[in-house]
Structure formats: structure tokens, C-alpha cells
Design an enzyme around this catalytic site. Structure first.
Site, PDB file in Angstrom:
ATOM      1  N   GLY A 142      -3.117 -20.027 -38.065  1.00 43.98           N
ATOM      2  CA  GLY A 142      -2.325 -21.120 -38.626  1.00 43.98           C
ATOM      3  C   GLY A 142      -1.991 -22.079 -37.513  1.00 43.98           C
ATOM      4  O   GLY A 142      -2.107 -21.720 -36.331  1.00 43.98           O
ATOM      5  N   SER A 144      -0.200 -24.400 -34.670  1.00 40.56           N
ATOM      6  CA  SER A 144       0.837 -24.089 -33.689  1.00 40.56           C
ATOM      7  C   SER A 144       2.206 -24.495 -34.230  1.00 40.56           C
ATOM      8  O   SER A 144       2.378 -25.598 -34.733  1.00 40.56           O
ATOM      9  CB  SER A 144       0.522 -24.859 -32.392  1.00 40.56           C
ATOM     10  N   VAL A 146       3.828 -22.943 -36.723  1.00 43.42           N
ATOM     11  CA  VAL A 146       4.044 -22.621 -38.142  1.00 43.42           C
ATOM     12  C   VAL A 146       4.896 -21.363 -38.326  1.00 43.42           C
ATOM     13  O   VAL A 146       5.480 -21.140 -39.376  1.00 43.42           O
ATOM     14  CB  VAL A 146       2.675 -22.490 -38.871  1.00 43.42           C
ATOM     15  N   LYS A 148       3.720 -18.028 -36.881  1.00 46.27           N
ATOM     16  CA  LYS A 148       2.889 -16.800 -36.815  1.00 46.27           C
ATOM     17  C   LYS A 148       3.558 -15.744 -35.945  1.00 46.27           C
ATOM     18  O   LYS A 148       3.731 -14.593 -36.338  1.00 46.27           O
ATOM     19  CB  LYS A 148       1.482 -17.105 -36.228  1.00 46.27           C
ATOM     20  N   GLY A 149       3.934 -16.188 -34.738  1.00 47.72           N
ATOM     21  CA  GLY A 149       4.549 -15.257 -33.786  1.00 47.72           C
ATOM     22  C   GLY A 149       5.842 -14.675 -34.340  1.00 47.72           C
ATOM     23  O   GLY A 149       6.124 -13.477 -34.177  1.00 47.72           O
ATOM     24  N   ARG A 175       5.038 -19.370 -20.354  1.00 45.46           N
ATOM     25  CA  ARG A 175       6.312 -20.036 -20.622  1.00 45.46           C
ATOM     26  C   ARG A 175       7.418 -19.192 -19.993  1.00 45.46           C
ATOM     27  O   ARG A 175       7.188 -18.035 -19.621  1.00 45.46           O
ATOM     28  CB  ARG A 175       6.546 -20.146 -22.135  1.00 45.46           C
ATOM     29  N   ARG A 268      11.264 -25.826 -30.930  1.00 49.50           N
ATOM     30  CA  ARG A 268      10.979 -24.662 -30.070  1.00 49.50           C
ATOM     31  C   ARG A 268      11.139 -25.045 -28.599  1.00 49.50           C
ATOM     32  O   ARG A 268      11.522 -24.211 -27.762  1.00 49.50           O
ATOM     33  CB  ARG A 268       9.565 -24.133 -30.360  1.00 49.50           C
ATOM     34  N   ARG A 279      -1.116 -30.725 -30.106  1.00 49.85           N
ATOM     35  CA  ARG A 279      -1.041 -29.614 -31.065  1.00 49.85           C
ATOM     36  C   ARG A 279      -0.949 -30.131 -32.498  1.00 49.85           C
ATOM     37  O   ARG A 279      -1.511 -29.556 -33.426  1.00 49.85           O
ATOM     38  CB  ARG A 279       0.140 -28.700 -30.715  1.00 49.85           C
ATOM     39  N   ASN A 302       4.831 -20.606 -45.120  1.00 49.52           N
ATOM     40  CA  ASN A 302       6.051 -20.156 -44.428  1.00 49.52           C
ATOM     41  C   ASN A 302       7.131 -21.235 -44.563  1.00 49.52           C
ATOM     42  O   ASN A 302       7.330 -22.040 -43.655  1.00 49.52           O
ATOM     43  CB  ASN A 302       5.753 -19.855 -42.953  1.00 49.52           C
ATOM     44  N   ASP A 303       7.809 -21.219 -45.736  1.00 45.73           N
ATOM     45  CA  ASP A 303       8.913 -22.158 -45.952  1.00 45.73           C
ATOM     46  C   ASP A 303      10.185 -21.398 -45.587  1.00 45.73           C
ATOM     47  O   ASP A 303      10.689 -21.500 -44.472  1.00 45.73           O
ATOM     48  CB  ASP A 303       8.893 -22.613 -47.417  1.00 45.73           C
TER      49      ASP A 303
HETATM   50  N1  LIG Z   1      10.316 -20.217 -41.897  1.00 47.76           N
HETATM   51  C1  LIG Z   1      10.816 -20.804 -40.820  1.00 47.76           C
HETATM   52  N2  LIG Z   1      11.780 -21.717 -40.954  1.00 47.76           N
HETATM   53  C2  LIG Z   1      12.301 -22.359 -39.895  1.00 47.76           C
HETATM   54  N3  LIG Z   1      11.903 -22.151 -38.617  1.00 47.76           N
HETATM   55  C3  LIG Z   1      10.931 -21.247 -38.428  1.00 47.76           C
HETATM   56  C4  LIG Z   1      10.341 -20.535 -39.503  1.00 47.76           C
HETATM   57  N4  LIG Z   1       9.393 -19.702 -38.997  1.00 47.76           N
HETATM   58  C5  LIG Z   1       9.407 -19.889 -37.662  1.00 47.76           C
HETATM   59  N5  LIG Z   1      10.323 -20.805 -37.313  1.00 47.76           N
HETATM   60  C6  LIG Z   1      10.608 -21.338 -35.967  1.00 47.76           C
HETATM   61  O1  LIG Z   1       9.540 -22.217 -35.642  1.00 47.76           O
HETATM   62  C7  LIG Z   1       9.227 -22.160 -34.256  1.00 47.76           C
HETATM   63  C8  LIG Z   1       7.740 -21.849 -34.076  1.00 47.76           C
HETATM   64  O2  LIG Z   1       7.503 -20.501 -34.495  1.00 47.76           O
HETATM   65  P1  LIG Z   1       6.456 -19.586 -33.753  1.00 47.76           P
HETATM   66  O3  LIG Z   1       6.621 -19.706 -32.279  1.00 47.76           O
HETATM   67  O4  LIG Z   1       6.555 -18.271 -34.363  1.00 47.76           O
HETATM   68  O5  LIG Z   1       5.125 -20.347 -34.189  1.00 47.76           O
HETATM   69  P2  LIG Z   1       3.605 -19.954 -33.902  1.00 47.76           P
HETATM   70  O6  LIG Z   1       2.850 -20.240 -35.122  1.00 47.76           O
HETATM   71  O7  LIG Z   1       3.522 -18.572 -33.360  1.00 47.76           O
HETATM   72  O8  LIG Z   1       3.222 -20.999 -32.773  1.00 47.76           O
HETATM   73  P3  LIG Z   1       2.040 -20.942 -31.677  1.00 47.76           P
HETATM   74  O9  LIG Z   1       0.768 -20.944 -32.427  1.00 47.76           O
HETATM   75  O10 LIG Z   1       2.223 -22.198 -30.892  1.00 47.76           O
HETATM   76  O11 LIG Z   1       2.224 -19.729 -30.862  1.00 47.76           O
HETATM   77  C9  LIG Z   1      10.137 -21.109 -33.648  1.00 47.76           C
HETATM   78  O12 LIG Z   1      11.204 -21.748 -33.013  1.00 47.76           O
HETATM   79  C10 LIG Z   1      10.612 -20.304 -34.864  1.00 47.76           C
HETATM   80  O13 LIG Z   1      11.904 -19.771 -34.663  1.00 47.76           O
HETATM   81  N1  LIG Z   2      -9.083 -18.101 -30.567  1.00 48.37           N
HETATM   82  C1  LIG Z   2      -7.950 -17.606 -30.055  1.00 48.37           C
HETATM   83  N2  LIG Z   2      -6.780 -18.249 -30.250  1.00 48.37           N
HETATM   84  C2  LIG Z   2      -5.669 -17.691 -29.744  1.00 48.37           C
HETATM   85  C3  LIG Z   2      -5.684 -16.488 -29.031  1.00 48.37           C
HETATM   86  N3  LIG Z   2      -4.419 -16.196 -28.643  1.00 48.37           N
HETATM   87  C4  LIG Z   2      -3.650 -17.162 -29.132  1.00 48.37           C
HETATM   88  N4  LIG Z   2      -4.383 -18.070 -29.797  1.00 48.37           N
HETATM   89  C5  LIG Z   2      -3.949 -19.277 -30.492  1.00 48.37           C
HETATM   90  O1  LIG Z   2      -3.665 -20.280 -29.558  1.00 48.37           O
HETATM   91  C6  LIG Z   2      -2.716 -21.179 -30.123  1.00 48.37           C
HETATM   92  C7  LIG Z   2      -1.686 -21.559 -29.095  1.00 48.37           C
HETATM   93  O2  LIG Z   2      -0.954 -20.465 -28.694  1.00 48.37           O
HETATM   94  P1  LIG Z   2       0.299 -20.648 -27.687  1.00 48.37           P
HETATM   95  O3  LIG Z   2       0.760 -19.269 -27.355  1.00 48.37           O
HETATM   96  O4  LIG Z   2      -0.213 -21.406 -26.505  1.00 48.37           O
HETATM   97  O5  LIG Z   2       1.316 -21.442 -28.462  1.00 48.37           O
HETATM   98  C8  LIG Z   2      -2.115 -20.467 -31.330  1.00 48.37           C
HETATM   99  O6  LIG Z   2      -2.616 -21.079 -32.493  1.00 48.37           O
HETATM  100  C9  LIG Z   2      -2.641 -19.076 -31.232  1.00 48.37           C
HETATM  101  O7  LIG Z   2      -2.889 -18.514 -32.503  1.00 48.37           O
HETATM  102  C10 LIG Z   2      -6.937 -15.832 -28.860  1.00 48.37           C
HETATM  103  O8  LIG Z   2      -7.071 -14.748 -28.244  1.00 48.37           O
HETATM  104  N5  LIG Z   2      -8.028 -16.415 -29.376  1.00 48.37           N
END
Ligand SMILES: Nc1ncnc2c1ncn2[C@@H]1O[C@H](COP(=O)(O)OP(=O)(O)OP(=O)(O)O)[C@@H](O)[C@H]1O
Ligand SMILES: Nc1nc2c(ncn2[C@@H]2O[C@H](COP(=O)(O)O)[C@@H](O)[C@H]2O)c(=O)[nH]1
Length: 400
Positions: A142, A144, A146, A148-149, A175, A268, A279, A302-303
Site C-alpha cells: 500500500g 507510504s 497508509v 501498513k506498519g 529514522r 508522521r 512519496r 484503512n479509515d
Molecule cells: N487508520 C488510521 N487513522 C489515522 N492515522 C493512522 C491510521 N493508520 C495509521 N495511522 C497513522 O499514519 C501514519 C503512517 O502510518 P504507518 O507508518 O503505519 O504507514 P506505512 O504504510 O507503514 O508507511 P510506510 O510505507 O512509509 O512505511 C502513522 O503516524 C500512523 O500512526
Molecule cells: N519492494 C520492497 N519494498 C519494501 C521493502 N521493505 C519496505 N518496502 C516498502 O518501502 C516503502 C517505504 O518504506 P519506509 O520504511 O522507507 O517508509 C513502503 O511502501 C514499504 O512497504 C522490501 O523489502 N521490498
């Protein structure tokens, strides 16, 4: 060693068009596949007990060089080898434990044919055999920001013994709170590019200007711990995983709106304005592909975080009473103690194992059904059906 002679008789019988001086010792096996003979032996270097592969071209009697991909098995007490499915050699280690007794040397699988085209050289690859299917890894993708983490952290916190995170490699800088080996393996671009060329990665992609990738090892560490692996990767990576041999469930996470995505990414506070812009540009393309390409098995919006998390658990079958139950691979008590010999009928390999020493003769029979193998190099070979059989039932002794 009895087992090795038996393999040689089976594989070399009448197949040699020219006189070959193979000088086989007790630790070697030779398996014929088409016009080639694959010699597997303990490494020449005594301090290094891993398997070593040599390939002989039968048409000209020349030994050829090959790129050997994958993690090599440690071979110290001998092994047997037999060709299965016409594309990989099953290697059974002597005196080994159930989780380390079966290995495959892939010689003509789709992965090998692909690698031969890329590397323009002879290629073989090691893959460890895993009894049973194991749980399918979960690929979460998904744009960046959204969430996922956030969702993955919730899942791993609630089910710590069930899920394990595939720690990716990246060339981006850590980070503030990120720890090497936990959030990512932070690495230099040149080192990572070399490892990618050496076949150590399941997938890799350039994402937002940095290199990211999932190593074979990252996924294996999780499966070896008996846990279900979660991969947080971008859409390019998901496409590559889909194209190779890792069977997985693919989930795409969408934001409720583009404005909300932008707001989360900015809130974030981990990226510079320039990086946020990059991004967000990439997010448009990812959202288009994620929603329409058919690449993903499930799409979740993810609302509201809690609602989305509940939907995620539901599609992973976690709403029933499975909480806290770790995945247990279905390993039978398959210890290959002492010497063993192997023979093959269709896709079934019979292993006779034990000692015939006077006064304490004992024999155990095991069967390996290689008809439904899944996956393989660069990861594990799953779907291996290895079980003990009761000799009184004959070769078709039932499994469980
Ligand atoms: N449903 C939600 N509503 C509001 N805020 C949210 C929701 N889900 C996640 N967040 C917030 O949005 C921000 C981004 O979330 P997160 O870091 O999990 O995204 P990600 O998809 O893992 O990003 P990346 O791909 O860059 O690693 C965080 O600050 C998190 O707390
Ligand atoms: N193709 C791959 N994408 C990856 C991997 N690990 C993370 N990711 C994706 O990168 C972006 C940015 O992550 P960030 O930690 O810098 O915010 C995010 O969409 C991840 O899903 C990987 O091993 N392979």
C-alpha cells in the site's frame, strides 16, 4: 557406503557414452540429468563442510563451472541423492534431524531456467525441503503512510507467537527510533546490489529513490521459527513475489482519501518535504495498480484503524478461537539415523534406514512423496510429504 552405491547404480547405469574417471569416494553422489552428471560432494576444504557441486558434460567429458545459488547444506557424514520431477535432485543427509534431512539441488526448474537467462551461465540452486505446506506468508502493500506498519505492529503484538516480520534490507538511512536488524537491515547500496546478483533476495525494488529488498534468509528465519511470515513491501515487490515461487496471500491497504494519506504522511513527521512530495507522487501510481491490477487477493480501506484491523484479522481467519495458538509444522519423527539407502518409484522415494549389525538389526522405512512440491529456490521447497511406513503394509502404507 551402501546408500551411495545404490544411487550410483540407478543413475549411472548404461548412461555414459565415454569413459569417465569419476573417482567416486564415499562422500560423493553422481546423478544424471539429461546430458549432464551432477556430482555432489563434501567441500574440498576440510574446514568447510558444506556441499560442493561439480557438473560434467557427458557429450565432451568436460567439467563445467556453475553459479551455485541458495544456502548450501552442511554435509559431514554422507548423503544420498536421487532425481525427482526431472528438474531437481533430492539430497538426503545421513544422521540428520527431521528438519534438516531433506534438501534439493535444483537443476532445471523454472527458477533455474530464468537465472540461466539472466546470468548467462550454468546455474544450480539449493533449497531446503520442508515437510507439509506451512502457513502461507502474508504480503502487505500500500502507499507510504497508509498505515501498513501500524496494522502489522498491532497484529504482531496481539499474536506474538503466530506471526514473524520479514526484516527487509534497505539503503535508506535509519529514522530516529529505527534499529538495525529489527526494523530493517540498513545496508550499503553496493553490498546489497552484490547480494541481489548472488541470488540472496526473493525480491528487490527501487522505492522512493532507495533500494529495498526481502532476502531469502529474512523469510526463512521466520518460517524456521514456526511462525507465519509478514512482508511489508511496495507494489513492485509484491508483483515480483507473485511471479516467483513464494506462495502468499496478497493484501493491499488503501487510504480513505488521498488527502487523508497526505495528512498521515506529514503528521508522521519522518520525511522531508521533498521526500513527502516524492512519496505522494508514487502513491498515485501505487493506488492505481493496487486497486485494478488483480495482483492482490484482498483490498482493505484503512479509515478507522480499529475497524480495518478487525477486517484484517477476519480475512486471516483470526476471529475464531485460534488466538495464541502457534503454527506447528507437521514434522513426523523422521530421523535418518545410521546408514540409509534409497530407491524411487514414480514420484515416491523409499528410504531404508538403520543398522543390520549382528544382534541389533533394526530397519526403519520412510517414504517421501514428491508429487506435490511447492515453492523452491530461492526459498524453501514445501509440500514435502515425508512419513514413516509400516513395512507390513507394503509400499502404499498410508500416511497418518
Ligand atoms: N487508520 C488510521 N487513522 C489515522 N492515522 C493512522 C491510521 N493508520 C495509521 N495511522 C497513522 O499514519 C501514519 C503512517 O502510518 P504507518 O507508518 O503505519 O504507514 P506505512 O504504510 O507503514 O508507511 P510506510 O510505507 O512509509 O512505511 C502513522 O503516524 C500512523 O500512526
Ligand atoms: N519492494 C520492497 N519494498 C519494501 C521493502 N521493505 C519496505 N518496502 C516498502 O518501502 C516503502 C517505504 O518504506 P519506509 O520504511 O522507507 O517508509 C513502503 O511502501 C514499504 O512497504 C522490501 O523489502 N521490498
Amino acid at each position: 557406503m551402501g546408500e551411495i552405491q545404490e544411487t550410483l547404480v540407478e543413475d549411472l547405469q548404461g548412461n555414459l557414452p565415454i569413459e569417465l574417471d569419476l573417482k567416486l569416494t564415499g562422500y560423493q553422489t553422481a546423478t544424471t540429468v539429461g546430458g549432464k552428471i551432477y556430482l555432489i560432494e563434501k567441500s574440498d576444504d576440510e574446514s568447510n563442510l558444506t556441499a560442493c557441486v561439480k557438473i560434467l558434460d557427458k557429450s565432451n567429458g568436460q567439467w563445467g563451472d556453475a553459479t551455485v545459488l541458495g544456502t548450501k547444506p552442511a554435509i559431514c557424514k554422507g548423503h544420498s541423492a536421487v532425481l525427482v520431477n526431472n528438474d531437481r535432485i533430492l539430497v538426503l543427509k545421513k544422521d540428520s534431524t527431521p528438519d534438516d534431512c531433506t534438501w534439493f539441488l535444483e537443476v532445471d526448474t523454472p527458477f533455474i531456467r530464468e537465472q540461466k537467462k539472466i546470468l548467462d551461465t550454468e546455474v544450480v540452486a539449493w533449497s531446503k525441503g520442508v515437510n507439509g505446506d506451512g502457513p502461507k506468508p502474508i504480503v502487505i502493500s500500500g502507499p507510504s503512510g497508509v498505515g501498513k506498519g501500524t496494522l502489522i505492529t498491532k497484529l504482531m503484538t496481539e499474536f506474538p507467537s503466530m506471526f514473524g516480520f520479514s526484516v527487509s534490507h534497505t539503503t535508506r538511512a535509519p529514522r530516529n527510533k529505527e534499529k538495525n536488524g529489527i526494523h530493517y537491515h540498513f545496508t550499503e547500496r553496493m553490498a546489497m546490489e552484490k547480494d541481489i546478483r548472488d541470488g540472496k533476495f526473493l525480491e528487490s525494488a527501487s522505492v522512493h529513490g532507495n533500494l529495498y529488498g526481502t532476502s531469502v534468509e529474512a523469510v526463512d528465519v521466520v518460517s524456521d521459527a514456526g511462525k507465519r511470515c509478514i512482508l511489508d513491501i511496495d507494489v513492485q515487490g509484491a508483483r515480483l513475489v507473485r511471479a516467483n515461487s513464494l506462495e502468499a496471500i496478497f493484501i493491499f491497504i488503501c487510504p480513505p482519501s488521498f488527502e487523508e494519506l497526505e495528512q498521515r504522511l506529514r503528521a508522521r513527521g519522518t520525511e522531508t518535504e521533498e521526500q513527502v512530495q516524492k512519496r505522494l507522487r508514487n502513491a498515485r501510481a501505487e493506488l492505481g495498480e493496487g486497486k485494478s491490477s488483480g495482483l492482490f487477493d484482498h483490498i482493505l480501506v484503512n479509515d478507522d484503524l480499529e475497524k480495518c484491523y478487525e477486517s484484517l484479522k477476519e480475512l486471516l481467519g483470526l476471529k475464531q478461537s485460534t488466538e495464541g495458538i502457534p503454527y506447528k509444522p507437521s514434522l513426523e519423527d523422521c530421523h535418518l539415523n545410521g546408514s540409509h539407502s534409497i530407491s524411487k518409484t514414480d514420484q515416491k522415494v523409499l528410504i531404508r534406514c538403520g543398522t543390520m549389525e549382528l544382534g541389533k538389526a533394526s530397519k526403519k522405512l520412510f517414504m517421501i512423496d514428491a508429487s506435490s512440491l511447492k515453492g523452491g529456490a530461492p526459498g524453501r521447497t514445501r509440500g514435502l510429504n515425508m512419513y514413516a511406513i509400516d513395512p507390513s503394509n507394503g509400499l502404499n502404507g498410508s500416511n497418518r
